[in-house]
Design an enzyme around this catalytic site. Sequence first.
Site, PDB file in Angstrom:
ATOM      1  N   ASN A  58      11.626  49.445 -25.754  1.00  0.00           N
ATOM      2  CA  ASN A  58      10.786  48.262 -25.587  1.00  0.00           C
ATOM      3  C   ASN A  58      11.198  47.228 -26.626  1.00  0.00           C
ATOM      4  O   ASN A  58      10.842  47.342 -27.793  1.00  0.00           O
ATOM      5  CB  ASN A  58       9.306  48.636 -25.754  1.00  0.00           C
ATOM      6  CG  ASN A  58       8.419  47.413 -25.671  1.00  0.00           C
ATOM      7  OD1 ASN A  58       8.820  46.387 -25.133  1.00  0.00           O
ATOM      8  ND2 ASN A  58       7.212  47.513 -26.209  1.00  0.00           N
ATOM      9  N   TRP A  59      11.923  46.231 -26.159  1.00  0.00           N
ATOM     10  CA  TRP A  59      12.446  45.232 -27.104  1.00  0.00           C
ATOM     11  C   TRP A  59      11.413  44.184 -27.491  1.00  0.00           C
ATOM     12  O   TRP A  59      11.697  43.330 -28.351  1.00  0.00           O
ATOM     13  CB  TRP A  59      13.672  44.541 -26.502  1.00  0.00           C
ATOM     14  CG  TRP A  59      14.909  45.396 -26.471  1.00  0.00           C
ATOM     15  CD1 TRP A  59      15.077  46.616 -27.063  1.00  0.00           C
ATOM     16  CD2 TRP A  59      16.144  45.084 -25.828  1.00  0.00           C
ATOM     17  NE1 TRP A  59      16.341  47.095 -26.825  1.00  0.00           N
ATOM     18  CE2 TRP A  59      17.025  46.170 -26.061  1.00  0.00           C
ATOM     19  CE3 TRP A  59      16.600  44.012 -25.066  1.00  0.00           C
ATOM     20  CZ2 TRP A  59      18.335  46.194 -25.566  1.00  0.00           C
ATOM     21  CZ3 TRP A  59      17.898  44.040 -24.576  1.00  0.00           C
ATOM     22  CH2 TRP A  59      18.747  45.114 -24.833  1.00  0.00           C
ATOM     23  N   HIS A 115       0.632  47.449 -22.362  1.00  0.00           N
ATOM     24  CA  HIS A 115       1.032  47.689 -23.757  1.00  0.00           C
ATOM     25  C   HIS A 115      -0.079  47.177 -24.669  1.00  0.00           C
ATOM     26  O   HIS A 115      -0.721  46.158 -24.383  1.00  0.00           O
ATOM     27  CB  HIS A 115       2.352  46.967 -24.051  1.00  0.00           C
ATOM     28  CG  HIS A 115       2.940  47.380 -25.360  1.00  0.00           C
ATOM     29  ND1 HIS A 115       2.499  46.871 -26.563  1.00  0.00           N
ATOM     30  CD2 HIS A 115       3.910  48.281 -25.667  1.00  0.00           C
ATOM     31  CE1 HIS A 115       3.184  47.431 -27.548  1.00  0.00           C
ATOM     32  NE2 HIS A 115       4.041  48.296 -27.029  1.00  0.00           N
ATOM     33  N   GLU A 128      -0.028  45.553 -27.313  1.00  0.00           N
ATOM     34  CA  GLU A 128       0.115  44.154 -27.753  1.00  0.00           C
ATOM     35  C   GLU A 128      -0.391  43.197 -26.675  1.00  0.00           C
ATOM     36  O   GLU A 128      -0.960  42.154 -26.985  1.00  0.00           O
ATOM     37  CB  GLU A 128       1.579  43.878 -28.128  1.00  0.00           C
ATOM     38  CG  GLU A 128       1.920  44.549 -29.453  1.00  0.00           C
ATOM     39  CD  GLU A 128       3.376  44.929 -29.626  1.00  0.00           C
ATOM     40  OE1 GLU A 128       4.235  44.436 -28.882  1.00  0.00           O
ATOM     41  OE2 GLU A 128       3.645  45.753 -30.525  1.00  0.00           O
ATOM     42  N   GLU A 164       0.312  55.713 -26.705  1.00  0.00           N
ATOM     43  CA  GLU A 164       0.715  54.911 -27.857  1.00  0.00           C
ATOM     44  C   GLU A 164      -0.490  54.653 -28.755  1.00  0.00           C
ATOM     45  O   GLU A 164      -1.214  53.663 -28.549  1.00  0.00           O
ATOM     46  CB  GLU A 164       1.294  53.585 -27.369  1.00  0.00           C
ATOM     47  CG  GLU A 164       2.561  53.763 -26.548  1.00  0.00           C
ATOM     48  CD  GLU A 164       3.543  52.644 -26.819  1.00  0.00           C
ATOM     49  OE1 GLU A 164       4.685  52.961 -27.133  1.00  0.00           O
ATOM     50  OE2 GLU A 164       3.154  51.478 -26.757  1.00  0.00           O
ATOM     51  N   GLY A 201       4.660  50.119 -34.667  1.00  0.00           N
ATOM     52  CA  GLY A 201       5.251  49.144 -35.579  1.00  0.00           C
ATOM     53  C   GLY A 201       4.779  49.269 -37.011  1.00  0.00           C
ATOM     54  O   GLY A 201       4.995  48.375 -37.820  1.00  0.00           O
ATOM     55  N   SER A 244       6.365  54.333 -33.713  1.00  0.00           N
ATOM     56  CA  SER A 244       7.285  54.573 -34.819  1.00  0.00           C
ATOM     57  C   SER A 244       8.211  55.778 -34.594  1.00  0.00           C
ATOM     58  O   SER A 244       8.505  56.528 -35.525  1.00  0.00           O
ATOM     59  CB  SER A 244       6.512  54.700 -36.139  1.00  0.00           C
ATOM     60  OG  SER A 244       5.778  53.513 -36.387  1.00  0.00           O
ATOM     61  N   GLY A 296       9.952  51.155 -29.876  1.00  0.00           N
ATOM     62  CA  GLY A 296       9.976  49.731 -30.183  1.00  0.00           C
ATOM     63  C   GLY A 296      11.049  49.410 -31.204  1.00  0.00           C
ATOM     64  O   GLY A 296      12.226  49.265 -30.881  1.00  0.00           O
ATOM     65  N   GLY A 297      10.664  49.355 -32.480  1.00  0.00           N
ATOM     66  CA  GLY A 297      11.568  48.922 -33.549  1.00  0.00           C
ATOM     67  C   GLY A 297      12.924  49.612 -33.538  1.00  0.00           C
ATOM     68  O   GLY A 297      13.968  48.948 -33.657  1.00  0.00           O
TER      69      GLY A 297
HETATM   70  C1  PEP Z   1       6.192  50.048 -28.812  1.00  0.00           C
HETATM   71  O1  PEP Z   1       6.570  48.889 -28.861  1.00  0.00           O
HETATM   72  O2  PEP Z   1       5.718  50.475 -27.755  1.00  0.00           O
HETATM   73  C2  PEP Z   1       6.339  50.891 -29.997  1.00  0.00           C
HETATM   74  C3  PEP Z   1       5.979  52.139 -29.920  1.00  0.00           C
HETATM   75  O3  PEP Z   1       6.843  50.289 -31.125  1.00  0.00           O
HETATM   76  P1  PEP Z   1       7.374  51.044 -32.461  1.00  0.00           P
HETATM   77  O4  PEP Z   1       8.331  52.116 -31.996  1.00  0.00           O
HETATM   78  O5  PEP Z   1       8.037  49.975 -33.244  1.00  0.00           O
HETATM   79  O6  PEP Z   1       6.188  51.625 -33.133  1.00  0.00           O
END
Ligand code: PEP
Length: 250
Positions: free
Chosen positions: A11-12, A96, A98, A168, A174, A212, A233-234
């Site tokens: 997931n960018w 998501h 966010e 999640e 993040g 993460s 994500g990251g």
């Molecule tokens: C995400 O964007 O769904 C996510 C899990 O981000 P991160 O891996 O950065 O926590």
Amino acid sequence: MPDRTPYIAANWKMHKTVAEAAEFVDALLPRIAATQADVVICPSFLALHEVVERRRGTAVRVAAQNMHAEQSGAFTGEVSAPMLVELDVEAVVLGHSERRQLFAETDEALALKVPAALAADLEPILCVGETEQARDGGETETVLERQLQADLANVEPGDLEKVVVAYEPIWAIGTGRTATPEQAQEACAFIRDVLRARGGAADAVRILYGGSVKPANAAELLALPDVDGALVGGASLDAGDFAAIVEAAG
Ligand code: PEP
């Protein structure tokens, strides 16, 4: 229990221009050529076409990060399922945290979006998860059940196995904080129980953990019995790190 193919999604978010997306795909493809996992890249809308074209002839799949439930209409700034399908996009991230927290995405909207994606042959990657406050208050299962029941309300039991669910925990996204293997397993097993109670083929549903995930913790999380993959994500922004996570999935 059916074998579930591991599913690793990048997931960018609002990262990578079209040129950067192209560079990433070119760097990733040779590194993951041997994987048995389903690998999915979720770029911005603007980079979807470039990523779809660069991965042609490979098993890598492409997902959007959101869509509207309607096919077309006066919805400024939105994108519909037919627009994604026209580009050969195969999946879409829905709900998501966010989008829920920053853009007021509601369970009511998701109850329309999930079946709209299925009707268009887009695989929904439905995200659910609790806040830190809910976890501390012992409300994790209540939140997960409420989100799943609401968001899947219009999905026929026979279609349930076409949905991918991402657990999640919001406090782990993040933040560098990862759920412990026990917390991830417990939540994903609970999600499967809720799906089973809805009458669907819950054992066939891929349930991902997100929060993460990085090369250093991927193998441990992906080995859990009810964790079938990861939404990353990251660590998905670097082709080497993402390839290492894919490798951990087998
Ligand atoms: C995400 O964007 O769904 C996510 C899990 O981000 P991160 O891996 O950065 O926590």
